[in-house]
Design an enzyme around this catalytic site. Structure first.
Site, PDB file in Angstrom:
ATOM      1  N   TYR A 166      18.277 -25.487  10.857  1.00 29.51           N
ATOM      2  CA  TYR A 166      17.948 -26.839  10.403  1.00 29.51           C
ATOM      3  C   TYR A 166      16.684 -27.329  11.111  1.00 29.51           C
ATOM      4  CZ  TYR A 166      22.110 -27.104   7.613  1.00 29.51           C
ATOM      5  OH  TYR A 166      23.031 -26.863   6.634  1.00 29.51           O
ATOM      6  N   ALA A 226      23.350 -21.966  11.760  1.00 29.25           N
ATOM      7  CA  ALA A 226      24.567 -21.193  11.497  1.00 29.25           C
ATOM      8  C   ALA A 226      24.248 -19.739  11.143  1.00 29.25           C
ATOM      9  CB  ALA A 226      25.337 -21.846  10.354  1.00 29.25           C
ATOM     10  N   PHE A 227      24.971 -18.814  11.785  1.00 24.82           N
ATOM     11  CA  PHE A 227      24.936 -17.394  11.406  1.00 24.82           C
ATOM     12  C   PHE A 227      26.272 -17.133  10.695  1.00 24.82           C
ATOM     13  CE2 PHE A 227      21.422 -15.342  13.909  1.00 24.82           C
ATOM     14  CZ  PHE A 227      20.857 -16.523  14.360  1.00 24.82           C
ATOM     15  N   ASP A 228      26.268 -17.329   9.394  1.00 22.96           N
ATOM     16  CA  ASP A 228      27.541 -17.420   8.682  1.00 22.96           C
ATOM     17  C   ASP A 228      28.307 -16.096   8.603  1.00 22.96           C
ATOM     18  OD1 ASP A 228      27.395 -20.141   8.287  1.00 22.96           O
ATOM     19  OD2 ASP A 228      26.305 -19.958   6.405  1.00 22.96           O
ATOM     20  N   GLY A 241      28.025 -13.402  11.052  1.00 20.79           N
ATOM     21  CA  GLY A 241      28.431 -12.935  12.377  1.00 20.79           C
ATOM     22  C   GLY A 241      29.184 -13.963  13.205  1.00 20.79           C
ATOM     23  N   TYR A 289      31.056 -16.570  11.852  1.00 20.05           N
ATOM     24  CA  TYR A 289      32.269 -17.080  11.198  1.00 20.05           C
ATOM     25  C   TYR A 289      33.015 -16.014  10.383  1.00 20.05           C
ATOM     26  CZ  TYR A 289      29.966 -21.457  12.393  1.00 20.05           C
ATOM     27  OH  TYR A 289      29.350 -22.461  13.072  1.00 20.05           O
ATOM     28  N   TYR A 329      29.212 -25.803   2.955  1.00 20.08           N
ATOM     29  CA  TYR A 329      28.478 -25.014   1.973  1.00 20.08           C
ATOM     30  C   TYR A 329      29.382 -24.001   1.297  1.00 20.08           C
ATOM     31  CZ  TYR A 329      23.426 -25.479   1.419  1.00 20.08           C
ATOM     32  OH  TYR A 329      22.176 -25.870   1.015  1.00 20.08           O
ATOM     33  N   TYR A 342      28.951 -20.376  -0.917  1.00 23.67           N
ATOM     34  CA  TYR A 342      28.017 -19.321  -1.321  1.00 23.67           C
ATOM     35  C   TYR A 342      28.754 -18.303  -2.181  1.00 23.67           C
ATOM     36  CZ  TYR A 342      25.188 -20.731   2.774  1.00 23.67           C
ATOM     37  OH  TYR A 342      24.454 -21.415   3.705  1.00 23.67           O
ATOM     38  N   HIS A 384      16.080 -27.589   5.713  1.00 23.18           N
ATOM     39  CA  HIS A 384      16.603 -26.390   6.382  1.00 23.18           C
ATOM     40  C   HIS A 384      16.244 -25.174   5.555  1.00 23.18           C
ATOM     41  CE1 HIS A 384      19.663 -27.754   3.501  1.00 23.18           C
ATOM     42  NE2 HIS A 384      19.997 -26.488   3.374  1.00 23.18           N
ATOM     43  N   HIS A 409      17.720 -21.102   4.399  1.00 19.54           N
ATOM     44  CA  HIS A 409      18.814 -20.114   4.419  1.00 19.54           C
ATOM     45  C   HIS A 409      18.153 -18.738   4.360  1.00 19.54           C
ATOM     46  CE1 HIS A 409      21.877 -23.120   2.824  1.00 19.54           C
ATOM     47  NE2 HIS A 409      20.739 -23.687   2.455  1.00 19.54           N
ATOM     48  N   ASP A 450      17.369   9.980   6.142  1.00 18.57           N
ATOM     49  CA  ASP A 450      18.418   9.097   5.632  1.00 18.57           C
ATOM     50  C   ASP A 450      18.007   7.677   6.032  1.00 18.57           C
ATOM     51  OD1 ASP A 450      20.654   7.870   4.726  1.00 18.57           O
ATOM     52  OD2 ASP A 450      22.074   9.099   5.851  1.00 18.57           O
ATOM     53  N   HIS A 498      15.019 -25.181   1.776  1.00 17.67           N
ATOM     54  CA  HIS A 498      15.790 -26.210   1.077  1.00 17.67           C
ATOM     55  C   HIS A 498      15.279 -27.590   1.477  1.00 17.67           C
ATOM     56  CE1 HIS A 498      20.019 -27.526  -0.452  1.00 17.67           C
ATOM     57  NE2 HIS A 498      19.035 -28.282  -0.918  1.00 17.67           N
TER      58      HIS A 498
HETATM   59 CU   LIG Z   1      20.613 -25.544   1.692  1.00 17.02          CU
END
Ligand SMILES: [Cu+2]
Length: 677
Positions: free
Chosen positions: A297, A309-311, A313, A315, A395, A397, A447, A449, A597, A608
């Site tokens: 943000y 937020a690291f959504d 890792g 959460y 949020y 997603y 913010h 994403h 590989d 945003h």
């Molecule tokens: Cu947003």
């Protein structure tokens, strides 16, 4: 950030049989019985702490070589990987258990890390915060005396002062929920508590001053919104049923073959994605999933500057998957699939309707009207969508993987839910600094994403190279007399450091993942191109702590050599990390990536800048990318799509009478692809 109400979860009542029916494929997720067996083994480890919690308990995916060598007759090893948190003493352990042998394989303490926020911590946090005299005084200062009307929302801490870094921390935001369903519109601005979850005490408390409580926010159930005249019915019917098949975790549809799993951390994972060509399944991707997200943000206020937020890792996107609602989240013809997870008590539970899979109209697939002969040849396309939705606090997603008949695999990230609100004095728009007024006394701060997808390509085999494609005008000179010249230059990215790349509109830059050992009938190396969609560059400072933690935002494309265990772009433990792990560190040894590989990591960002039209709930915003075949076929692979559904039905019947020689192990017939020239 998280108010944890898992209404859709059904506790799993499981009796472990003497010989549990273990899944047969090495990539099958742990069954409920396997979770129970693994939890029992790990809990019996000599070092297992009193009150230890399972932050993670999942299948330990076998090494890639073992999976690729799998045949249905093979004995499948089944191991579980666990992360155990001793919250009281702030210690973290990693364990591996052999599920079949009921044996502990390893038990290791990992120092100076913090696992993701646990389900069971949410309730603990609320009690700690509401009992704190400073928090109570701050509420009273704002005229709030009924604390039951306050919703505490939980956040991983983000950036934090050094004196707190050894503690296991959470931050608590407060919202006035009153009797409302949707409380995010009424932030109790200025009040944030920092909580040490080891000692269960508020260790720091910030009150930046009283701001007016915003008026009750618009609810968005139908009674509150009112409704317009509904459009006339649009009915989706598939009288012969869906044209995909699901066998365990394996899905087949229109020449596409892949496996899926729901992982508590990453959410939907696709494995062994291949396309059937002349009766054989040709591999494209070994594994593909969202690897991390970062949502920094841009407001410098003391109570906002740490929010990032690291959504994945911090959460767990898969753990926070919301049950898909038929007919709204997914169309009426969708098939919904459950996922089995381990709770942090080690007990299995079923998350209902975690994955949706459906066919939809794909628009015009291809067409040509031949003017001279007045003949029309045209085909209608069909798409297959496989998706899940994660709700991370305010949020929501959705990650949609969309399979097309022309060999394209598309990712569509859909962002909706409620923008994170900040309470302000202003009831009318003016100079709002780092945000926009979206409702009286509510600003939604700017913010970004950033999503990072880990794409483990195995195009026609494990050894691939990545070529960057840049298009430009031919230099002015004798070879370009009319100044119309246009050339595409293709450069093989030699090493990991060289392969830290950014999108570039002036050269229409894309990246081709090619197999240097195979070529199609025209002589091209077989390959797939990564085509970026909307993207952004980060505005967080290059030396900021969040930038160090989210090193993957520094470039849109990264390529690393495949290594077991290199899975998450911000490392295994982004919660409270000080940075330095993950993708940037794996690329730092600058290994060769030519004919190796390779794993491609794609970072896509969206900037945003909030609008009032996104309040009180956001219409879906889309951000995505495509993987398109390039020389993988020698002609349009969708030429054989029949014109009508009748023909298609007949085609299926023919296919069922004469099934293709599909190879589940994705081995490719070496005699069909010519060796390199
Ligand atoms: Cu947003």
């Amino acid at each position: 950030m998280l108010s944890f109400t898992r209404l859709a979860v059904v506790p799993f009542v499981c009796v472990l049989a003497a010989s549990p029916a273990l899944a047969q494929h090495p990539l099958d997720p742990l069954s409920a019985a396997e979770i129970e067996a693994a939890a029992a083994v790990v809990s019996a480890a000599p070092g297992f702490p009193d009150g230890g919690k399972f932050a993670t308990l999942v299948l330990k995916e076998p090494p890639k070589t073992e999976v690729l060598a799998y045949t249905p007759a093979a004995t499948v090893a089944r191991q579980a990987f666990a992360i155990v948190l001793d919250r009281k003493h702030s210690r973290t352990f990693e364990a591996v258990a052999d599920v079949k042998a009921r044996r502990l394989v390893s038990w290791t303490e990992v120092k100076n890390v913090q696992p993701a926020v646990l389900d069971s911590e949410y309730d603990v946090l609320v009690h700690i915060v509401k009992a704190d005299p400073r928090w109570q005084a701050a509420m009273k200062k704002r005229g709030i005396t009924d604390f039951d009307k306050v919703q505490i929302d939980n956040w991983a801490v983000g950036q934090v002062a050094p004196q707190f870094q050894k503690m296991r921390l959470l931050r608590a935001l407060s919202y006035f929920k009153g009797d409302q369903t949707n409380f995010y519109g009424r932030p109790i601005e200025g009040v944030v508590a920092l909580v040490d979850m080891n000692s269960e005490k508020v260790v720091d408390f910030t009150d930046t001053g009283v701001r007016p409580l915003p008026p009750p926010s618009q609810e968005f159930d139908e009674k509150s919104t009112g409704t317009r005249t509904a459009p006339t019915p649009l009915v989706i019917t598939q009288p012969n049923g869906a044209s995909f098949t699901i066998a365990g975790q394996e899905i087949s549809w229109q020449k596409w073959h892949f496996r899926y799993t729901m992982h508590p951390r990453e959410g939907l994972v696709l494995q062994q994605v291949g396309y059937e060509d002349e009766g054989h399944v040709r591999p494209i991707l070994y594994r593909a999933a969202l690897s991390e997200m970062a949502v920094p943000y841009g407001d410098t206020d003391a109570n906002w500057r740490w929010r990032s937020a690291f959504d994945v890792g911090e959460y767990g996107m898969g753990r926070l998957a919301s049950s898909i609602e038929p007919n709204t989240d997914a169309p009426s013809n969708a098939t919904l699939l459950d996922a089995t997870y381990a709770g942090d008590d080690g007990k299995p539970y079923v998350l209902k309707n975690a994955v949706g899979i459906y066919e939809r109209d794909g628009g015009m697939l291809w067409k040509h009207y031949e003017s001279y002969s007045k003949t029309n040849e045209s085909r209608r396309g069909r798409d297959l969508v496989v998706f899940f939705i994660a709700t991370i606090g305010n949020y929501d997603y959705a990650i949609n993987w969309i399979f097309h008949q022309d060999g394209t695999l598309e990712v569509d990230g859909a962002l909706t839910g409620i923008m994170l609100p900040k309470g302000v004095a202003a009831a009318k728009s003016g100079t709002q600094g780092a945000g926009h007024l979206v409702s009286p006394n509510v600003v939604a701060p700017h913010h970004q994403h950033f999503f990072n997808f880990r794409l483990d390509f195995d195009v026609d085999g494990r050894l691939n190279s990545v070529n960057e494609m840049n298009t430009m005008a031919t230099p002015v000179g004798p070879t370009n007399p009319f100044l119309n010249g246009m050339v595409m230059k293709e450069t093989t990215l030699a090493t990991e450091a060289v392969a830290e790349r950014n999108i570039n509109m002036p050269t229409a830059r894309t990246w081709a993942i090619v197999n240097p050992s195979t070529h199609n009938a025209l002589g091209d190396h077989t390959g797939y191109i990564l085509v970026p969609g909307v993207n952004s560059v980060p505005y967080i400072g290059t030396t900021s702590q969040v930038r160090k933690r989210a090193g993957f935002v520094n470039h849109h494309v990264w390529v690393t050599r495949y290594r077991d265990g290199e899975m998450y772009a911000a490392g295994v433990y982004p919660n409270q990390s000080l940075g330095g792990g993950g993708l940037a560190s794996w690329a730092a040894d600058n290994e060769s990536i030519v004919n190796q590989d390779v794993v491609v990591w794609y970072t896509m960002g969206i900037t945003h800048i909030p609008r009032p039209e996104e309040w009180p709930v956001m219409p879906v915003t889309h951000v995505g990318f495509k993987l398109i075949p390039a020389g993988f076929f020698a002609r349009n692979p969708s030429l054989d799509v029949p014109k009508s559904a009748t023909e298609y039905t007949e085609y299926l019947e023919r296919r069922s009478r004469d099934p293709p020689r599909a190879s589940k192990t994705h081995r490719i017939r070496s005699d069909r692809l010519s060796p390199d020239r």
